[in-house]
Write a protein that holds these residues in place. Structure first.
Motif, mmCIF file in Angstrom:
data_model
loop_
_atom_site.group_PDB
_atom_site.id
_atom_site.type_symbol
_atom_site.label_atom_id
_atom_site.label_comp_id
_atom_site.label_asym_id
_atom_site.label_seq_id
_atom_site.Cartn_x
_atom_site.Cartn_y
_atom_site.Cartn_z
ATOM 1 N N ASN A 361 0.816 -1.209 0.000
ATOM 2 C CA ASN A 361 0.000 0.000 0.000
ATOM 3 C C ASN A 361 0.855 1.267 0.000
ATOM 4 N N GLY A 362 1.967 1.212 -0.744
ATOM 5 C CA GLY A 362 2.799 2.400 -0.906
ATOM 6 C C GLY A 362 3.745 2.683 0.233
ATOM 7 N N ARG A 363 3.913 1.733 1.155
ATOM 8 C CA ARG A 363 4.821 1.938 2.287
ATOM 9 C C ARG A 363 5.620 0.672 2.553
ATOM 10 N N GLY A 364 6.805 0.840 3.093
ATOM 11 C CA GLY A 364 7.625 -0.303 3.457
ATOM 12 C C GLY A 364 7.276 -0.804 4.843
ATOM 13 N N TRP A 365 7.233 -2.131 4.997
ATOM 14 C CA TRP A 365 6.868 -2.752 6.268
ATOM 15 C C TRP A 365 7.866 -3.854 6.605
ATOM 16 N N LEU A 366 8.317 -3.861 7.842
ATOM 17 C CA LEU A 366 9.200 -4.890 8.354
ATOM 18 C C LEU A 366 8.363 -5.886 9.148
ATOM 19 N N ARG A 367 8.482 -7.173 8.819
ATOM 20 C CA ARG A 367 7.768 -8.205 9.565
ATOM 21 C C ARG A 367 8.770 -9.073 10.301
ATOM 22 N N ILE A 368 8.547 -9.229 11.592
ATOM 23 C CA ILE A 368 9.391 -10.101 12.392
ATOM 24 C C ILE A 368 8.544 -11.237 12.962
ATOM 25 N N CYS A 369 9.209 -12.304 13.347
ATOM 26 C CA CYS A 369 8.538 -13.452 13.941
ATOM 27 C C CYS A 369 9.195 -13.791 15.269
ATOM 28 N N GLY A 370 8.460 -14.517 16.100
ATOM 29 C CA GLY A 370 9.015 -15.059 17.329
ATOM 30 C C GLY A 370 8.992 -16.574 17.257
ATOM 31 N N GLN A 371 10.103 -17.189 17.654
ATOM 32 C CA GLN A 371 10.178 -18.657 17.654
ATOM 33 C C GLN A 371 11.043 -19.077 18.839
ATOM 34 N N ILE A 372 10.963 -20.329 19.225
ATOM 35 C CA ILE A 372 11.615 -20.756 20.460
ATOM 36 C C ILE A 372 13.130 -20.656 20.400
ATOM 37 N N TYR A 373 13.713 -20.581 19.210
ATOM 38 C CA TYR A 373 15.157 -20.441 19.112
ATOM 39 C C TYR A 373 15.603 -18.983 19.180
ATOM 40 N N ASN A 374 14.673 -18.046 19.237
ATOM 41 C CA ASN A 374 15.007 -16.620 19.307
ATOM 42 C C ASN A 374 15.162 -16.156 20.750
ATOM 43 N N ARG A 375 15.922 -15.072 20.920
ATOM 44 C CA ARG A 375 16.127 -14.449 22.214
ATOM 45 C C ARG A 375 15.857 -12.947 22.104
ATOM 46 N N ALA A 376 15.484 -12.345 23.200
ATOM 47 C CA ALA A 376 15.138 -10.925 23.205
ATOM 48 C C ALA A 376 16.300 -10.063 22.723
ATOM 49 N N ASP A 377 17.527 -10.444 23.055
ATOM 50 C CA ASP A 377 18.664 -9.613 22.669
ATOM 51 C C ASP A 377 18.861 -9.558 21.158
ATOM 52 N N GLU A 378 18.323 -10.529 20.413
ATOM 53 C CA GLU A 378 18.439 -10.473 18.955
ATOM 54 C C GLU A 378 17.610 -9.321 18.395
ATOM 55 N N TYR A 379 16.440 -9.101 18.960
ATOM 56 C CA TYR A 379 15.609 -7.969 18.536
ATOM 57 C C TYR A 379 16.225 -6.651 19.016
ATOM 58 N N ASP A 380 16.813 -6.677 20.211
ATOM 59 C CA ASP A 380 17.455 -5.473 20.737
ATOM 60 C C ASP A 380 18.616 -5.047 19.846
ATOM 61 N N ARG A 381 19.404 -6.013 19.399
ATOM 62 C CA ARG A 381 20.542 -5.678 18.530
ATOM 63 C C ARG A 381 20.062 -5.109 17.196
ATOM 64 N N LEU A 382 19.003 -5.687 16.644
ATOM 65 C CA LEU A 382 18.472 -5.149 15.393
ATOM 66 C C LEU A 382 17.920 -3.748 15.620
ATOM 67 N N ALA A 383 17.259 -3.526 16.731
ATOM 68 C CA ALA A 383 16.725 -2.195 17.039
ATOM 69 C C ALA A 383 17.847 -1.176 17.168
ATOM 70 N N GLU A 384 18.971 -1.598 17.707
ATOM 71 C CA GLU A 384 20.088 -0.680 17.894
ATOM 72 C C GLU A 384 20.776 -0.326 16.580
ATOM 73 N N SER A 385 20.859 -1.283 15.666
ATOM 74 C CA SER A 385 21.644 -1.062 14.441
ATOM 75 C C SER A 385 20.811 -0.638 13.227
ATOM 76 N N LEU A 386 19.526 -0.931 13.221
ATOM 77 C CA LEU A 386 18.724 -0.665 12.022
ATOM 78 C C LEU A 386 18.579 0.811 11.686
ATOM 79 N N PRO A 387 18.360 1.702 12.654
ATOM 80 C CA PRO A 387 18.168 3.115 12.286
ATOM 81 C C PRO A 387 19.308 3.697 11.462
ATOM 82 N N SER A 388 20.556 3.359 11.818
ATOM 83 C CA SER A 388 21.683 3.906 11.058
ATOM 84 C C SER A 388 21.727 3.351 9.632
ATOM 85 N N LEU A 389 21.263 2.132 9.448
ATOM 86 C CA LEU A 389 21.232 1.560 8.102
ATOM 87 C C LEU A 389 20.209 2.255 7.228
ATOM 88 N N LEU A 390 19.150 2.764 7.821
ATOM 89 C CA LEU A 390 18.077 3.388 7.070
ATOM 90 C C LEU A 390 18.326 4.867 6.767
#
Length: 391
Positions: A361-390
């Motif tokens: 619908n004319g906008r970019g969307w990021l979709r994430i999933c949660g699974q038992i092999y994931n940890r909270a710090d993985e999302y935290d690291r992406l949150a910390e590094s993604l803004p500078s990439l954008l």
């Protein structure tokens, strides 16, 4: 609004998978991940095939497939006699579309949240038969009442032959009220196909209670089956009309045998699928669902905050068990699908994180999933590094 807390990790869960530990795998919904014990079960089946191919296919093969079908169908609350094993949800939908026997003047209605390849399948079937395709627009996160009303208004009795609706949308991670929609469509004489690609293993479901004419779902996404494992369930009135995409030796036997038997395909994913369900049940089905949904919610809030998205602007998934979440990207970022693919690949290569990115619908969307092999710090690291990439 209280900040969501990450769930307590399930001990040893990461060790069940052979995923690269240097990468944050935050996109389980696209291709799933097969536990090691399921991989080994499938390999034992492959070894059995190769040790004596004729014996494997010629002695007891159909009974083994039927046993697997009963196991998977029962898990879903579906009738095994009205269920067929297929390679994926898209294959099941293609079978249903072909079996409709559309005519000129009839139409298929889909929603603006439908899966992309299914739109191609619909367009192809319409081009082949002279039918037409139409799309009803559903604003992102419209209320359940509004969703049902918009679909009801779009249905044209006598003209609309089939409505295709997602139980959980892929690009927009939204659970739709499919049982209510099916009831409304049935009153108008319109058949309903529910695309439940993400449902098995993620959501509690009783397929036969939905009331759809056709229902498809993948076991290789959230139910830990090897890739290439899905089911097609059909209502009684359609059973005699269902036709396989390819005629083979089981053609005289009808549904579901003629759908399942496709000669020398690799059937080991299907036969190993019950091991995936065993793994899921052994971990605790409710425990896994609660964990995954809570972790996805945590990741959505963490990444959204890093991108300056207010909590109220983070889309709600429409149900408590949905283990996928959506985050809007800044305006002007990934507004086309090629741009979305390029950005996804940069996130993979530069940030060592696998995510799903779509232009919708004319906008970019990021979709994430949660699974038992994931940890909270993985999302935290992406949150910390993604803004500078954008930037």
């Amino acid at each position: 609004m209280a900040e969501p807390e990450p769930p307590t990790p399930i001990p040893g869960a990461r060790l069940l998978f052979s995923l690269d530990p240097s990468v944050a795998h935050l996109n389980h919904g696209s291709f799933g991940a097969v536990p090691v014990n399921v991989q080994r079960a499938q390999q034992r089946l492959r070894d059995e095939v190769e040790s004596n191919p004729l014996r494997f296919f010629d002695r007891g093969f159909f009974d083994r497939v039927a046993h697997t079908r009963r196991h998977l169908a029962t898990f879903l609350g579906a009738d095994p006699e009205r269920t067929a094993l297929v390679g994926n949800a898209s294959t099941g939908i293609a079978i249903a579309l072909q079996s409709l026997r559309l005519r000129p003047g009839e139409e298929i209605l889909t929603t603006s949240h439908g899966y992309g390849s299914i739109r191609f399948a619909v367009d192809r079937e319409c081009a082949r038969t002279g039918a037409t395709a139409r799309v009803v627009d559903l604003p992102l996160r419209a209320s359940e009442t509004d969703v049902v009303a918009r679909i009801r208004a779009a249905l044209q009795p006598g003209r609309t032959k089939l409505l295709i609706v997602d139980q959980v949308t892929s690009a927009t991670a939204w659970q739709l009220p499919v049982a209510t929609i099916a009831t409304v469509a049935a009153r108008l004489g319109v058949a309903v196909l529910v695309d439940g690609a993400h449902v098995p293993g993620m959501l509690p479901v009783e397929v036969d209670r939905i009331g759809a004419d056709f229902w498809v779902g993948n076991f290789h996404k959230w139910a830990y089956a090897p890739r290439g494992t899905a089911v097609l369930t059909v209502a009684d009135r359609w059973v005699e009309q269902i036709e396989p995409l390819v005629a083979s030796w089981q053609q005289p036997h009808g549904f579901p045998d003629d759908i399942e038997w496709q000669a020398t395909l690799d059937y080991t994913p299907w036969l190993a699928a019950p091991v995936g369900l065993f793994t899921l049940r052994n971990l605790g089905l409710d425990r896994v669902r609660v964990h995954n949904a809570a972790l996805a919610a945590y990741g959505q809030r963490a990444i959204g905050a890093a991108l300056d998205v207010a909590p109220e602007d983070l889309p709600d998934p429409g149900g408590p068990d949905v283990a996928m979440r959506l985050i809007p990207l800044p305006g002007g970022v990934a507004t086309t699908q090629p741009e979305a693919v390029t950005l996804r690949e940069r996130i993979s290569d530069e940030l060592k994180a696998e995510v799903n990115l779509n232009a919708w619908n004319g906008r970019g969307w990021l979709r994430i999933c949660g699974q038992i092999y994931n940890r909270a710090d993985e999302y935290d690291r992406l949150a910390e590094s993604l803004p500078s990439l954008l930037r």
